[in-house]
Design an enzyme around this catalytic site. Structure first.
Site, PDB file in Angstrom:
ATOM      1  N   SER A  76     -13.427 101.146  15.170  1.00  0.00           N
ATOM      2  CA  SER A  76     -14.163  99.883  15.082  1.00  0.00           C
ATOM      3  C   SER A  76     -13.420  98.774  15.820  1.00  0.00           C
ATOM      4  O   SER A  76     -12.199  98.643  15.715  1.00  0.00           O
ATOM      5  CB  SER A  76     -14.324  99.492  13.609  1.00  0.00           C
ATOM      6  N   LYS A  99     -18.266  97.493  15.632  1.00  0.00           N
ATOM      7  CA  LYS A  99     -17.390  96.395  15.220  1.00  0.00           C
ATOM      8  C   LYS A  99     -17.801  95.830  13.866  1.00  0.00           C
ATOM      9  O   LYS A  99     -18.971  95.886  13.489  1.00  0.00           O
ATOM     10  CB  LYS A  99     -17.465  95.308  16.304  1.00  0.00           C
ATOM     11  N   GLY A 101     -10.417  88.420  14.996  1.00  0.00           N
ATOM     12  CA  GLY A 101     -10.882  87.674  13.821  1.00  0.00           C
ATOM     13  C   GLY A 101     -12.306  87.978  13.395  1.00  0.00           C
ATOM     14  O   GLY A 101     -12.961  87.137  12.756  1.00  0.00           O
ATOM     15  N   CYS A 136      -8.287  94.181   7.516  1.00  0.00           N
ATOM     16  CA  CYS A 136      -8.142  93.459   8.769  1.00  0.00           C
ATOM     17  C   CYS A 136      -6.944  92.512   8.677  1.00  0.00           C
ATOM     18  O   CYS A 136      -6.890  91.670   7.779  1.00  0.00           O
ATOM     19  CB  CYS A 136      -9.383  92.653   9.122  1.00  0.00           C
ATOM     20  N   LYS A 186     -11.326 101.976   4.951  1.00  0.00           N
ATOM     21  CA  LYS A 186     -10.293 101.873   5.993  1.00  0.00           C
ATOM     22  C   LYS A 186      -9.042 101.229   5.415  1.00  0.00           C
ATOM     23  O   LYS A 186      -9.056 100.064   5.006  1.00  0.00           O
ATOM     24  CB  LYS A 186     -10.816 101.064   7.184  1.00  0.00           C
ATOM     25  N   GLY A 229      -9.340 104.626  19.865  1.00  0.00           N
ATOM     26  CA  GLY A 229      -9.466 103.171  19.815  1.00  0.00           C
ATOM     27  C   GLY A 229      -9.097 102.490  21.113  1.00  0.00           C
ATOM     28  O   GLY A 229      -9.889 102.421  22.057  1.00  0.00           O
ATOM     29  N   THR A 230      -7.861 102.012  21.163  1.00  0.00           N
ATOM     30  CA  THR A 230      -7.376 101.279  22.341  1.00  0.00           C
ATOM     31  C   THR A 230      -7.601 102.062  23.634  1.00  0.00           C
ATOM     32  O   THR A 230      -7.816 101.471  24.694  1.00  0.00           O
ATOM     33  CB  THR A 230      -5.882 100.957  22.143  1.00  0.00           C
TER      34      THR A 230
END
Lengths: 260, 300
Positions: B18, B42, B69, B127, B162, B262-263
């Site tokens: 995500s 996301k 954020g 987060c 998560k 992910g990245t």
């Protein structure tokens, strides 16, 4: 939008600290529109997780070129790339410059340093050639004057140290020139450092002419997914985030909400 | 290659993390989304959210910091704008959800959990970049339980929790999620981290701190998956710096049933597809019939 393994055709010092990199990109090259960019994976830079975005300088059926300065680790390693090497490119990306507005008869280019590389295709495509204002720190930072003149542009140069053209910022040459024009006819296209873009944008709002600014922000994904490269775009209710990589990099000056 | 997370069926174990894949359409020009085991979008909250100021990301050695954020269109905005897009695809959709309060988590669950197209909800209680909710719920086990209880009470859709990496004992959180009825776990979120420009002496991120992702965190993530897997029977989606099929297989051997890329999506949009193909090849070469036979086979 594609991803393509491109082969380096040419990589050389263009002028001073600036280098030209030209690659064979038969898929991406023909699709490039003025003001768009490519997202490049720097070879042999395995520890870097991010690509590097570059405005397209020239593009045709066979490939494309970029003009770049060495500004960090990515471009430093890029310096060592040789002809024949393969570079992974994504592109063409972003929303570039629009064509000349119907009621506009006087296109104007304003660039800071090698920002004019991002204006070259626009300069070539525009049906009318007007004034082109190029500013830089020194004569070393003023590129491609002959090439723009060859396209029919009336090029005016300024440098901070006066080593070429008029001494001062690009606005020192632009302001008196604009004062003599019919501003309703002016459509301005600009690329360069943020303070210069803001100065151009401020004039557009104040004097009421149209200006398109190519905004530069740190970028990660390049495709609109990660929301790194956002700027504030005015809305009726206030503002919203707009992505330089997807909604831009080119924005109408009146859309942009500048921050101090 | 098939795996199951609760009633969510994935045709292969690979999804995307995500926040690295937008809401789906962003990468659709680069890869066939239907080849993925699932698309994870996301984070979505009840109301639209503006997120952090810029700069929001910063590249580091073998990784990157982010403090985006959680900007987003809100639950209804997501449904209006993106659910129709997925009608053209058969790939399962995992929607990451978050809230500032326990009530927020319940409300977003009710709205998105009732969407037929949503295959599972991934509950972000970790987060590192939003002040309210976020990491607070992920690091206090009592608050953590209230969130998972609330989400579970509001939907029958599979829920994947998560987990935050920055806890003293991830097994407690894994166990708590399982006891509260979670269908699976996602391990791990990005690791709280920081970078400073020594010339200006300012943090590189507007939020000052952010979450570290990429290959730099992979060994941390493998360890946390390994620990969590020993504590629970529910399946785990492992993530943190997965770039290659071998990375993904390492997570699976450590105890992950699924994995998320992910990245690596930023580095190369085809990363997830290369991971899928590579896992399949590896399984064939090693005469492993099902990827499920490999899960948690790490030897003492």
């Amino acid at each position: 939008m594609n991803q393509e393994k491109t082969t380096v055709l040419e990589h050389r010092v263009f002028q001073g600290d600036y280098r030209l990199l030209r690659v064979a990109a038969p898929i991406i090259g023909p699709q490039v529109k003025p003001g768009q960019f490519v997202h490049l994976r720097v070879p042999r830079l395995e520890q870097a997780v991010l690509r590097r975005p570059f405005s397209v300088f020239k593009a045709d059926e066979e490939g494309l070129s970029i003009l770049y300065a060495t500004v960090g680790m990515g471009t430093e390693v890029l310096n060592s790339v040789e002809s024949g090497e393969v570079i992974d490119l994504m592109g063409p990306l972003g929303t570039g410059f629009p064509t000349l507005g119907k009621d506009k008869t006087l296109p104007v280019l304003v660039a800071g340093g090698y920002g004019n590389a991002a204006l070259y295709l626009q300069a070539k495509n525009l049906p009318i050639k007007g004034g082109a204002f190029f500013g830089g720190r020194t004569a070393q930072d003023i590129l491609c004057v002959g090439e723009f003149e060859a396209l029919g542009w009336d090029v005016r140069v300024t440098t901070d140290d006066g080593s070429l053209g008029t001494k001062g910022l690009v606005t020192a040459a632009l302001d008196p020139w604009l004062a003599e024009q019919d501003l309703d006819a002016v459509e301005l296209f600009s690329c360069g450092p943020n303070p210069m873009l803001k100065a151009v944008g401020d004039r557009a709002l104040e004097k009421g002419f149209t200006a398109w600014l190519s905004m530069d922000r740190n970028m990660a994904c390049g495709v609109g997914a990660c929301l790194t490269c956002v700027i504030k775009r005015k809305t009726e209710a206030g503002w919203e985030w707009a992505r330089c990589c997807k909604d831009g990099p080119v924005f109408n000056a009146e859309e942009i909400l500048w921050e101090d | 290659m098939r795996v199951k997370i609760g009633s969510l069926e994935m045709k292969n174990p690979v999804t995307v993390a995500s926040g690295t894949f937008g809401y789906g359409p962003e990468y659709a020009d680069y890869i066939d989304l239907d080849r993925l085991g699932a698309v994870t979008v996301k984070g979505i909250s009840v109301e639209p959210h503006v997120g952090n100021q810029t700069p929001r990301t910063f590249e580091t050695a073998s990784g990157m910091l982010n403090a985006i954020g959680l900007p987003g269109p809100g639950a209804q905005g997501f449904i209006d704008k993106y659910i129709p897009f997925f009608a053209e695809y058969s790939v399962p959709l995992i929607v990451n959800i978050w809230g500032k309060t326990v009530e927020d988590y319940g409300a977003v669950t009710e709205i998105l959990g009732s969407q037929e197209r949503v295959g599972a909800l991934e509950v972000n209680v970790s987060c590192p970049n939003v002040k309210e909710g976020g990491a607070l719920y992920g690091t206090n086990v009592d608050l953590f339980r209230t969130v998972v209880d609330e989400v579970r009470a509001k939907t029958e859709t599979p829920i994947i929790i998560k987990l935050a990496p920055n806890v003293a004992d991830i097994k407690r959180f894994a166990k708590a999620a399982e006891e509260c009825g979670a269908d699976g776990l996602a391990v791990m979120n990005s690791y709280p981290a920081m970078a400073i420009d020594i010339e200006t002496r300012k943090p590189e991120l507007a939020n000052r701190t952010g979450g570290l992702s990429g290959p730099a965190i992979k060994p941390i993530a493998v360890k946390l998956v390994w620990e969590a897997a020993q504590a629970v029977d529910i399946p785990i989606i492992g993530m943190g710096g997965i770039y290659t099929p071998e990375d993904a297989l390492e997570f699976i051997v450590a105890g992950a049933t699924g994995v998320a890329v992910g990245t690596a999506n930023f580095t190369d949009p085809s990363s997830a597809l290369r991971v899928i193909d590579g896992i399949e090849t590896w399984l064939a070469e090693h005469h492993v019939r099902s990827v499920n036979d490999l899960v948690g086979t790490v030897r003492a």
